[in-house]
Design an enzyme around this catalytic site. Structure first.
Site, PDB file in Angstrom:
ATOM      1  N   HIS A 131       0.865  -1.189   0.000  1.00  0.00           N
ATOM      2  CA  HIS A 131       0.000   0.000   0.000  1.00  0.00           C
ATOM      3  C   HIS A 131       0.899   1.236   0.000  1.00  0.00           C
ATOM      4  O   HIS A 131       1.973   1.231   0.611  1.00  0.00           O
ATOM      5  CB  HIS A 131      -0.903  -0.028   1.238  1.00  0.00           C
ATOM      6  CG  HIS A 131      -1.955   1.037   1.190  1.00  0.00           C
ATOM      7  ND1 HIS A 131      -1.675   2.347   1.480  1.00  0.00           N
ATOM      8  CD2 HIS A 131      -3.270   0.989   0.857  1.00  0.00           C
ATOM      9  CE1 HIS A 131      -2.773   3.068   1.333  1.00  0.00           C
ATOM     10  NE2 HIS A 131      -3.761   2.263   0.956  1.00  0.00           N
ATOM     11  N   GLU A 201      -4.138   2.155  -7.208  1.00  0.00           N
ATOM     12  CA  GLU A 201      -4.519   3.228  -6.297  1.00  0.00           C
ATOM     13  C   GLU A 201      -3.627   4.444  -6.535  1.00  0.00           C
ATOM     14  O   GLU A 201      -2.525   4.530  -5.978  1.00  0.00           O
ATOM     15  CB  GLU A 201      -4.341   2.779  -4.838  1.00  0.00           C
ATOM     16  CG  GLU A 201      -5.213   1.630  -4.419  1.00  0.00           C
ATOM     17  CD  GLU A 201      -5.490   1.662  -2.913  1.00  0.00           C
ATOM     18  OE1 GLU A 201      -6.662   1.677  -2.543  1.00  0.00           O
ATOM     19  OE2 GLU A 201      -4.528   1.709  -2.131  1.00  0.00           O
TER      20      GLU A 201
HETATM   21  P1  PGA Z   1      -9.620   5.949   0.532  1.00  0.00           P
HETATM   22  O1  PGA Z   1      -8.390   4.949   0.734  1.00  0.00           O
HETATM   23  O2  PGA Z   1     -10.790   5.113   0.046  1.00  0.00           O
HETATM   24  O3  PGA Z   1      -9.843   6.556   1.867  1.00  0.00           O
HETATM   25  O4  PGA Z   1      -9.196   6.941  -0.500  1.00  0.00           O
HETATM   26  C1  PGA Z   1      -8.160   3.871  -0.137  1.00  0.00           C
HETATM   27  C2  PGA Z   1      -6.951   3.103   0.300  1.00  0.00           C
HETATM   28  O5  PGA Z   1      -6.020   3.711   0.853  1.00  0.00           O
HETATM   29  O6  PGA Z   1      -6.886   1.882   0.114  1.00  0.00           O
END
Ligand code: PGA
Length: 283
Positions: A131, A201
């Site tokens: 992540h 992401e």
């Molecule tokens: P968020 O985070 O939905 O708060 O933008 C997503 C993540 O970090 O996996």
């Protein structure tokens, strides 16, 4: 058709009472929309200390699932063996357990870490790896992420490997090149993954309320799909591609309708059991 996968990433949030509240809300929605919920696979990744707690709560709700199943099939408990009942419970579980990280060793002198073997013992099915918060705050490199993915695989845990570019990289129009390199280096090339989840992401979208356009998501998903097929595995069609970054109950349906988006990784909006259930129902 693949079932869509919706993953909750609770990050470092929730005390026990907040967890109880979440379960109460989510399970109420789950039970009220039982049939629709069977179209989606749900995973919840709480902080490590809540994994076994959630597992115990799940066991209780599974009895409701068996009742629903028996009613739908017009059968009685006595018509099934213990093994069959266990399988029914697993198939109909409201959600699978996930973790937010793991070490790449199974045991040893690694103060503060949790090993994939320990997660496996706790019944964890998915683990989020690489992540952007771990890459930035814990200096995790692509090579470390690849080692963790290999270790997860050996412990029968499905890795959710996260990739995504920063705002600067996108502004410089280097995002495709960046994700290409990050993805290739974060997936070990010497093992075969029967199932692998990749979450795109964009860092600039996480927790900001900024969501890429459908075209931007489509472009990246196409690239990831192509890389997986050409460079990573001939099982790539079975891989699951998630989008993550400011996904909510308002935009979920639209994002999920984009080609090659097989599900969502949800941070902030997953902290409310009702909202998270709505996201699952937008499948
Ligand atoms: P968020 O985070 O939905 O708060 O933008 C997503 C993540 O970090 O996996």
């Amino acid at each position: 058709m693949k079932r869509k996968l919706i993953v909750a990433n609770w990050k470092m949030n929730f005390a026990f009472d907040e967890t109880d509240e979440w379960i109460k809300n989510f399970i109420a929605q789950y039970n009220a929309n039982y049939t629709a919920m069977q179209n989606v696979e749900v995973a919840v990744c709480p902080p490590t200390y809540l994994i076994s707690y959630l597992d115990a709560e799940l066991l209780e709700t599974s009895f409701f699932d068996i009742e629903q199943f028996l009613k739908a099939e017009n059968k009685k408990v006595e018509d099934f063996s213990q093994d069959e009942l266990m399988q029914i419970m697993i198939d109909a579980t409201p959600f699978f357990l996930g973790a937010q990280d793991c070490h790449y060793e199974n045991s040893g002198a690694f103060t503060g870490d949790t090993s994939p073997m320990m997660l496996s013992e706790m019944g964890v099915r998915y683990v989020i790896l690489g992540h952007s918060e771990r890459r930035a705050q814990h200096f995790e490199t692509n090579e470390i992420v690849a080692k963790k993915a290999r270790a997860a695989l050996y412990n029968d845990i499905i890795p959710i490997i996260c990739v995504g570019e920063s705002k600067e990289t996108r502004d410089a129009e280097e995002h495709l090149k960046f994700v290409f390199k990050q993805l290739i280096a974060s997936i070990p090339q010497d093992v075969i993954f029967p199932r692998l989840v990749i979450a795109y992401e964009p860092i600039w979208s996480i927790g900001t309320g900024l969501v890429p356009t459908s075209e931007q998501i489509l472009e990246m998903m196409d690239l990831i799909k192509k890389i997986c097929k050409e460079k990573i595995s001939n099982l790539a069609d079975e891989f699951v591609l998630l989008y993550g970054g400011s996904a909510t109950e308002v935009n979920a349906a639209e994002i999920l309708s984009i080609q090659n988006v097989d599900g969502l990784l949800v941070g902030k909006a997953s902290l409310d059991g009702n909202k998270f259930a709505k996201i699952c129902l937008s499948v």
